[in-house]
Design an enzyme around this catalytic site. Structure first.
Site, PDB file in Angstrom:
ATOM      1  N   TYR A  11      -2.692   5.620  -4.262  1.00  0.00           N
ATOM      2  CA  TYR A  11      -3.713   6.659  -4.167  1.00  0.00           C
ATOM      3  C   TYR A  11      -3.241   7.797  -5.066  1.00  0.00           C
ATOM      4  O   TYR A  11      -2.137   8.317  -4.884  1.00  0.00           O
ATOM      5  CB  TYR A  11      -3.876   7.152  -2.732  1.00  0.00           C
ATOM      6  CG  TYR A  11      -4.528   6.149  -1.811  1.00  0.00           C
ATOM      7  CD1 TYR A  11      -5.882   5.855  -1.916  1.00  0.00           C
ATOM      8  CD2 TYR A  11      -3.782   5.496  -0.826  1.00  0.00           C
ATOM      9  CE1 TYR A  11      -6.486   4.928  -1.077  1.00  0.00           C
ATOM     10  CE2 TYR A  11      -4.377   4.574   0.020  1.00  0.00           C
ATOM     11  CZ  TYR A  11      -5.726   4.298  -0.111  1.00  0.00           C
ATOM     12  OH  TYR A  11      -6.320   3.381   0.716  1.00  0.00           O
ATOM     13  N   HIS A  30     -13.978  -1.763  -0.425  1.00  0.00           N
ATOM     14  CA  HIS A  30     -12.911  -1.377   0.505  1.00  0.00           C
ATOM     15  C   HIS A  30     -13.059  -2.106   1.843  1.00  0.00           C
ATOM     16  O   HIS A  30     -12.776  -1.547   2.905  1.00  0.00           O
ATOM     17  CB  HIS A  30     -12.918   0.142   0.717  1.00  0.00           C
ATOM     18  CG  HIS A  30     -11.551   0.721   0.962  1.00  0.00           C
ATOM     19  ND1 HIS A  30     -10.881   1.448   0.006  1.00  0.00           N
ATOM     20  CD2 HIS A  30     -10.722   0.686   2.035  1.00  0.00           C
ATOM     21  CE1 HIS A  30      -9.710   1.843   0.486  1.00  0.00           C
ATOM     22  NE2 HIS A  30      -9.599   1.384   1.713  1.00  0.00           N
ATOM     23  N   SER A  69       0.822  -1.200   0.000  1.00  0.00           N
ATOM     24  CA  SER A  69       0.000   0.000   0.000  1.00  0.00           C
ATOM     25  C   SER A  69       0.865   1.262   0.000  1.00  0.00           C
ATOM     26  O   SER A  69       1.959   1.285   0.575  1.00  0.00           O
ATOM     27  CB  SER A  69      -0.897   0.008   1.236  1.00  0.00           C
ATOM     28  OG  SER A  69      -1.536   1.263   1.406  1.00  0.00           O
ATOM     29  N   LYS A  78      -9.083  -0.522  -8.457  1.00  0.00           N
ATOM     30  CA  LYS A  78      -9.658  -1.135  -7.249  1.00  0.00           C
ATOM     31  C   LYS A  78     -10.758  -0.239  -6.667  1.00  0.00           C
ATOM     32  O   LYS A  78     -10.556   0.958  -6.493  1.00  0.00           O
ATOM     33  CB  LYS A  78      -8.570  -1.346  -6.193  1.00  0.00           C
ATOM     34  CG  LYS A  78      -9.048  -2.017  -4.909  1.00  0.00           C
ATOM     35  CD  LYS A  78      -7.878  -2.204  -3.958  1.00  0.00           C
ATOM     36  CE  LYS A  78      -8.276  -2.977  -2.711  1.00  0.00           C
ATOM     37  NZ  LYS A  78      -9.209  -2.217  -1.858  1.00  0.00           N
ATOM     38  N   THR A 133      -6.499   2.840  -6.319  1.00  0.00           N
ATOM     39  CA  THR A 133      -7.730   2.770  -5.526  1.00  0.00           C
ATOM     40  C   THR A 133      -8.588   3.995  -5.815  1.00  0.00           C
ATOM     41  O   THR A 133      -8.112   5.127  -5.736  1.00  0.00           O
ATOM     42  CB  THR A 133      -7.395   2.688  -4.024  1.00  0.00           C
ATOM     43  OG1 THR A 133      -6.679   1.470  -3.781  1.00  0.00           O
ATOM     44  CG2 THR A 133      -8.661   2.698  -3.183  1.00  0.00           C
TER      45      THR A 133
END
Length: 436
Positions: free
Chosen positions: A179, A319, A155, A295, A205
């Site tokens: 992100y 999520h 992540s 995602k 995401t």
């Protein structure tokens, strides 16, 4: 007069003789000795993990060993946690339809995904603040994935850097989750580092326009890193191993964001960009040359748009229930997406997966692959790297056994005929079948 007529009217027939094996006797010491085999108590992490036979068992171990705030950060979801509960109930509210009299002596769980092969039909999803759950964090996850031959996703909000994960698991298949910031240069720097470190897949995401209301965290006074308040000290008093590991290892930080110097709140506000549109996917498609996966897809229309804008894969996900409460259920969305997009893009599913049976059901209903988040973190909290290995072992064994009991030798042989969704979802899927 026949003999039976001369018998006294109250006379009962004689009882049959008792077989020797059923006659009562006093047991001898020799008989008892084979039964009195007391196992020596097994102590330590390895023995404790062997006693975990399901992901729920690992969750119970994790809860006992982890302070409340980080455990609830993992275990909880947004608001009333309806999205997460419904996602899990969807997997419970189905039945398998097995085929019998098939030769299933051997079974293969290998699965093609995004140009390579995974040894199992699942990989590890991106999770933030992972070393807060247990000090081995992303290192345990990436190394366990490498050993198992499955993908691992780091992540943006991870607590190990892109480069450190690549070094820890040099032979693994490492993916990077992004992100997409308003500051495109900062995003571009992460993208370049991910490519340089050998990541072949970028996972962007898109369901975080703003942060969800995760009320367990609010009530626990959750901070990153955890604050040493009176409450946390009391909570730590019966979880000393967690605190010992936490205090004696490198302090937590957003390791991939080496140049970030603001607060956590500022970071999240700058990272979750409410202005993102599909045109931003076009920009990302232009700068990233590897696999691009989107995602957070929650409708069929958005799934098709993501593919039209260059996505090599889509992840049906809400999520983990951590953003919009009462969001669409990924498993119920899956047949609709598969009917339209199967073969055009890689269809991946997460949220609510807690067993190998869940994974098999998702594959049968049209997913090409699945991701595990909480299930992996429960193993991590229960026993570090060995706990993650145990998670993968449990899910892998359950997957193979479910396939065999369905009469299936290969993952690609799973079809919707092997699964029947019960309740209201069944009629929706029936409509999908009628329109195909």
């Amino acid at each position: 007069m026949p003999d039976d007529e001369r018998r006294h009217p109250m006379q009962l027939p004689s009882r049959p003789s008792v077989p020797p094996a059923l006659r009562r006797r006093i047991p001898s010491v020799g008989d008892l000795a084979p039964l009195m085999q007391f196992k020596r108590p097994e102590l330590g992490t390895a023995a404790r993990l062997r006693r975990a036979h399901t992901i729920w068992d690992l969750r119970e171990q994790a809860k006992r060993r982890t302070p409340t705030a980080p455990f609830d950060y993992t275990d909880g979801a947004a608001e009333a946690e309806i999205s997460l509960r419904r996602a899990r109930e969807a997997f419970l509210d189905l039945e398998f339809r097995p085929g019998i009299l098939r030769d299933v002596e051997t079974v293969s769980t290998t699965t093609p995904i995004l140009g390579q092969t995974s040894a199992l039909p699942f990989g590890i999803a991106p999770t933030g603040f992972t070393r807060m759950m247990q000090s081995e964090g992303e290192y345990a996850g990436s190394q366990a994935a490498e050993a198992a031959g499955i993908p691992y996703t780091l992540s943006t909000m991870g607590t190990a850097s892109i480069e450190d994960v690549a070094q820890a698991a040099p032979g693994g298949r490492n993916w990077f989750q992004l992100y997409l910031w308003t500051d495109r240069e900062r995003s571009l720097e992460l993208i370049r580092r991910a490519a340089a470190a050998g990541n072949d897949t970028l996972m962007v995401t898109v369901d975080t326009a703003v942060a969800g209301a995760r009320l367990r965290d609010v009530r626990n006074g959750m901070t990153i890193p955890p604050a040493l308040t009176l409450k946390t000290v009391v909570d730590a008093s019966y979880r000393p191993a967690w605190w010992y590991n936490f205090l004696t290892h490198e302090p937590l930080s957003f390791a991939s964001l080496s140049r970030y110097s603001g607060t956590v709140a500022d970071l999240i506000n700058s990272m979750f960009d409410p202005t993102l549109t599909f045109e931003d996917l076009d920009w990302l498609r232009g700068v990233w040359k590897g696999n691009l996966v989107v995602k957070g897809i929650q409708t069929l229309d958005d799934a098709k748009k993501a593919v039209d804008h260059g996505a090599d894969g889509i992840i049906l996900s809400n999520h983990g229930g951590r953003q919009l409460d009462r969001a669409p259920i990924p498993l119920h969305l899956l047949p609709h997406v598969a009917a339209e997009l199967k073969g055009r893009t890689a269809i991946i599913l997460d949220t609510g997966i807690m067993s190998g049976g869940d994974i098999v059901a998702a594959i049968a209903l049209g997913a090409d692959f699945t991701l595990i988040g909480r299930a992996y973190l429960y193993g991590l909290m229960a026993g570090g790297r060995r706990g993650v290995d145990r998670t993968i072992d449990i899910l892998g064994s359950q997957t193979a056994r479910t396939m065999q009991l369905l009469g299936v030798n290969r993952v690609e042989d799973l079809t919707p005929d092997h699964v029947h969704l019960l309740g209201s979802a069944a009629s929706d899927v029936g409509q999908v079948a009628l329109t195909r």
